[in-house]
Design an enzyme around this catalytic site. Structure first.
Site, PDB file in Angstrom:
ATOM      1  N   PHE A 134      44.286 116.677 105.782  1.00  0.00           N
ATOM      2  CA  PHE A 134      45.570 116.551 106.474  1.00  0.00           C
ATOM      3  C   PHE A 134      46.056 117.961 106.857  1.00  0.00           C
ATOM      4  O   PHE A 134      45.920 118.895 106.071  1.00  0.00           O
ATOM      5  CB  PHE A 134      46.563 115.854 105.541  1.00  0.00           C
ATOM      6  CG  PHE A 134      47.829 115.437 106.209  1.00  0.00           C
ATOM      7  CD1 PHE A 134      47.883 114.260 106.948  1.00  0.00           C
ATOM      8  CD2 PHE A 134      48.965 116.219 106.118  1.00  0.00           C
ATOM      9  CE1 PHE A 134      49.063 113.870 107.569  1.00  0.00           C
ATOM     10  CE2 PHE A 134      50.147 115.843 106.737  1.00  0.00           C
ATOM     11  CZ  PHE A 134      50.197 114.665 107.467  1.00  0.00           C
ATOM     12  N   ASP A 211      45.415 115.433  96.262  1.00  0.00           N
ATOM     13  CA  ASP A 211      46.521 114.975  97.097  1.00  0.00           C
ATOM     14  C   ASP A 211      46.477 113.443  97.115  1.00  0.00           C
ATOM     15  O   ASP A 211      45.517 112.849  97.616  1.00  0.00           O
ATOM     16  CB  ASP A 211      46.357 115.562  98.508  1.00  0.00           C
ATOM     17  CG  ASP A 211      47.510 115.186  99.422  1.00  0.00           C
ATOM     18  OD1 ASP A 211      48.074 114.086  99.251  1.00  0.00           O
ATOM     19  OD2 ASP A 211      47.824 115.975 100.337  1.00  0.00           O
ATOM     20  N   TYR A 236      57.060 108.306 100.766  1.00  0.00           N
ATOM     21  CA  TYR A 236      57.565 107.474 101.870  1.00  0.00           C
ATOM     22  C   TYR A 236      56.483 106.592 102.476  1.00  0.00           C
ATOM     23  O   TYR A 236      56.747 105.838 103.388  1.00  0.00           O
ATOM     24  CB  TYR A 236      58.225 108.339 102.961  1.00  0.00           C
ATOM     25  CG  TYR A 236      57.412 109.548 103.376  1.00  0.00           C
ATOM     26  CD1 TYR A 236      56.350 109.428 104.255  1.00  0.00           C
ATOM     27  CD2 TYR A 236      57.712 110.818 102.878  1.00  0.00           C
ATOM     28  CE1 TYR A 236      55.605 110.535 104.623  1.00  0.00           C
ATOM     29  CE2 TYR A 236      56.979 111.920 103.235  1.00  0.00           C
ATOM     30  CZ  TYR A 236      55.923 111.772 104.110  1.00  0.00           C
ATOM     31  OH  TYR A 236      55.184 112.869 104.465  1.00  0.00           O
ATOM     32  N   LYS A 237      55.246 106.694 101.959  1.00  0.00           N
ATOM     33  CA  LYS A 237      54.157 105.856 102.473  1.00  0.00           C
ATOM     34  C   LYS A 237      54.124 104.551 101.673  1.00  0.00           C
ATOM     35  O   LYS A 237      54.994 103.713 101.865  1.00  0.00           O
ATOM     36  CB  LYS A 237      52.856 106.651 102.423  1.00  0.00           C
ATOM     37  CG  LYS A 237      52.894 107.803 103.445  1.00  0.00           C
ATOM     38  CD  LYS A 237      51.758 108.788 103.346  1.00  0.00           C
ATOM     39  CE  LYS A 237      51.901 109.835 104.454  1.00  0.00           C
ATOM     40  NZ  LYS A 237      51.144 111.048 104.205  1.00  0.00           N
ATOM     41  N   ARG A 385      44.911 103.542 113.673  1.00  0.00           N
ATOM     42  CA  ARG A 385      44.858 103.410 112.227  1.00  0.00           C
ATOM     43  C   ARG A 385      45.708 102.207 111.824  1.00  0.00           C
ATOM     44  O   ARG A 385      46.863 102.099 112.213  1.00  0.00           O
ATOM     45  CB  ARG A 385      45.413 104.701 111.621  1.00  0.00           C
ATOM     46  CG  ARG A 385      44.956 104.992 110.229  1.00  0.00           C
ATOM     47  CD  ARG A 385      45.411 106.357 109.794  1.00  0.00           C
ATOM     48  NE  ARG A 385      46.866 106.465 109.816  1.00  0.00           N
ATOM     49  CZ  ARG A 385      47.540 107.444 109.226  1.00  0.00           C
ATOM     50  NH1 ARG A 385      46.903 108.418 108.592  1.00  0.00           N
ATOM     51  NH2 ARG A 385      48.851 107.493 109.287  1.00  0.00           N
TER      52      ARG A 385
HETATM   53  C1  LIG Z   1      51.600 112.334 104.605  1.00  0.00           C
HETATM   54  C2  LIG Z   1      50.804 113.446 104.025  1.00  0.00           C
HETATM   55  C3  LIG Z   1      51.401 114.666 103.727  1.00  0.00           C
HETATM   56  C4  LIG Z   1      52.847 114.892 104.060  1.00  0.00           C
HETATM   57  O1  LIG Z   1      53.386 116.116 103.740  1.00  0.00           O
HETATM   58  P1  LIG Z   1      54.962 116.307 103.929  1.00  0.00           P
HETATM   59  O2  LIG Z   1      55.267 117.604 103.361  1.00  0.00           O
HETATM   60  O3  LIG Z   1      55.626 115.145 103.227  1.00  0.00           O
HETATM   61  O4  LIG Z   1      55.261 116.218 105.389  1.00  0.00           O
HETATM   62  C5  LIG Z   1      50.616 115.655 103.122  1.00  0.00           C
HETATM   63  N1  LIG Z   1      49.316 115.433 102.843  1.00  0.00           N
HETATM   64  C6  LIG Z   1      48.715 114.239 103.142  1.00  0.00           C
HETATM   65  C7  LIG Z   1      47.284 114.024 102.807  1.00  0.00           C
HETATM   66  C8  LIG Z   1      49.440 113.227 103.752  1.00  0.00           C
HETATM   67  O5  LIG Z   1      48.860 112.071 104.045  1.00  0.00           O
END
Ligand SMILES: *Cc1c(COP(=O)(O)O)cnc(C)c1O
Length: 414
Positions: A134, A211, A236-237, A385
């Site tokens: 990510f 992560d 939030y997911k 997705r």
């Molecule tokens: C959604 C997501 C993030 C989000 O990071 P934020 O700081 O909340 O914007 C980070 N890493 C992964 C793998 C994600 O899927």
């Protein structure tokens, strides 16, 4: 209509009727124009109980307790909620906290891990990470590498899968400080071998940071039992905490005393209200806190944690497996024959709770789907997705969405 399309409709109805978690779909807000929500892995739906919860928070907790609320409950909230979230990912109490964004927590933990590794052995300066991780994970690591004179060891991962034990094994050496990987790859949904990779990293003398953004709340996780050193995840997911709800971090108890995080603030100090001249880190997980916790932003998260405590992550995962299996069958009928490719792992231990299909027309297709209330998300360059958040998604809803993808793709080709 072909027989198979009709079969899929009957199968969706039968699966919804037999689903032991079916009642929970109605516990989420389902108003408006959306007929198929396939993006609960990016932003989960809100629970329908939230207006009442927020009213209670404003009218009572905040409105009547006022500043006393900090002593009465809010100072402890990042750690109490951290313990409850920790329990959902296999962590005993005292090892998790809620607060900051995932990005900021990544920064704190990567810096803490790298600094500790370099202090113990100045030659340990490499950070191992997927080249398709990510973006925020990659950017944080690049920034820290520049700050600390580290080298980034990029793993060239298959975009339809993710980092394998063999790849990580080949990248590890006596120079490795930290391995930062995603439990579930955000693009493909590939589930990494957390215990195997963690063991391999430890054998090379490195720490591991996982992560959990795309696994927390949906993929059974045993951070303590798997020997994980560090983890972060967002809420939030699949944890339905709402837009911008704070992230969580896990720091294994045995490492807490030896790690120093770089954003020193009063909330992580040994005595918060001493107003002392110098920063002295708190003992335990609290030293990873920095500033005033985002209490208001945890109201929705707490409601979802309560629901998951009742349902159990393994039951949520069972439904996730059924939903992804059904989505795959529907894609095979309605979308793959039109030239799209499934770029996610097959059913089994490496499949997460979302599937990605690829086709060059999908950017335009997604825009038209959103107009008609069918909401997957688009991931450049060509991926749709399909996120399958088990508590809030019905089988019928999945079929409506996949049928619509097929229709819009046919329209693009016409
Ligand atoms: C959604 C997501 C993030 C989000 O990071 P934020 O700081 O909340 O914007 C980070 N890493 C992964 C793998 C994600 O899927």
């Amino acid at each position: 209509m072909t027989d198979t399309a009709q079969d899929l409709r009957s199968r969706a109805a039968a699966l919804d009727a037999a689903d032991p978690l079916a009642e929970h779909a109605a516990a989420f807000v389902r108003e408006g124009d959306v007929v198929s929500y396939l993006d609960g892995n990016s932003l989960g739906r809100p629970l329908a109980s939230l207006p009442e919860r927020f009213a209670g928070f404003v009218g009572h907790d905040w409105g009547t307790r006022l500043i006393r609320g900090w002593d009465e409950q809010w100072m402890a909230r990042p750690f109490e909620l951290g313990d409850r979230l920790g329990a959902l990912v296999g962590a005993a109490p005292g090892q998790a906290l809620v607060g900051d964004s995932t990005t900021v927590l990544l920064y704190k933990l990567v810096r803490a891990a790298v600094d500790a590794a370099i202090a113990a052995d100045p030659a340990r300066t490499e950070i191992v990470i997927e080249d398709d991780s990510f973006p925020t994970d990659r950017f944080v690591v690049q920034g820290i590498a520049a700050e600390r004179g580290c080298t980034v060891r990029w793993l060239e991962v298959d975009r339809a899968a993710g980092a394998t034990l063999e790849q990580v094994g080949a990248a590890l050496s006596e120079r490795t400080a930290l391995v930062l990987l995603c439990h579930v790859a955000y693009r493909s949904g590939f589930v990494a071998d957390v215990p195997g990779i963690t063991r391999a990293a430890h054998a090379a003398g490195a720490l591991v940071l996982w992560d959990l953004c795309h696994s927390a709340g949906v993929i059974p996780t045993e951070l303590d039992a798997w020997g994980v050193d560090l983890a972060v995840g967002c809420t939030y997911k699949y944890l339905n905490g709402g837009p911008g709800s704070p992230a969580f971090a896990y720091v294994r108890a045995e490492h807490q005393g030896a790690l120093a995080q770089p954003i020193q603030g009063w909330m992580g100090a040994a005595d918060v209200f001493a107003m002392g001249a110098r920063y002295e880190p708190a003992a335990g997980i609290r030293r990873f806190a920095s500033g005033t916790p985002p209490v208001l932003a945890t109201v929705a998260l707490e409601a979802m944690v309560e629901l998951l405590e009742r349902v159990g992550v393994s039951a949520a995962h069972e439904k996730s497996v059924a939903l992804t299996g059904f989505a795959e069958a529907a894609l095979a009928q309605h979308v793959l024959p039109l030239g799209a490719r499934l770029v996610s792992p097959p059913a089994g231990p490496h499949r997460g709770s979302h599937l990605t299909v690829a086709h060059p027309a999908f950017r335009d297709v997604t825009a038209r789907l959103w107009e008609r209330g069918v909401i997957p998300d688009f991931r450049a360059p060509d991926g749709i997705r399909i996120g399958l958040s088990p508590l809030s998604t019905t089988f019928a809803e999945v079929l409506v969405g996949v049928e619509a993808i097929g229709e819009e793709l046919r329209r693009s080709a016409a």
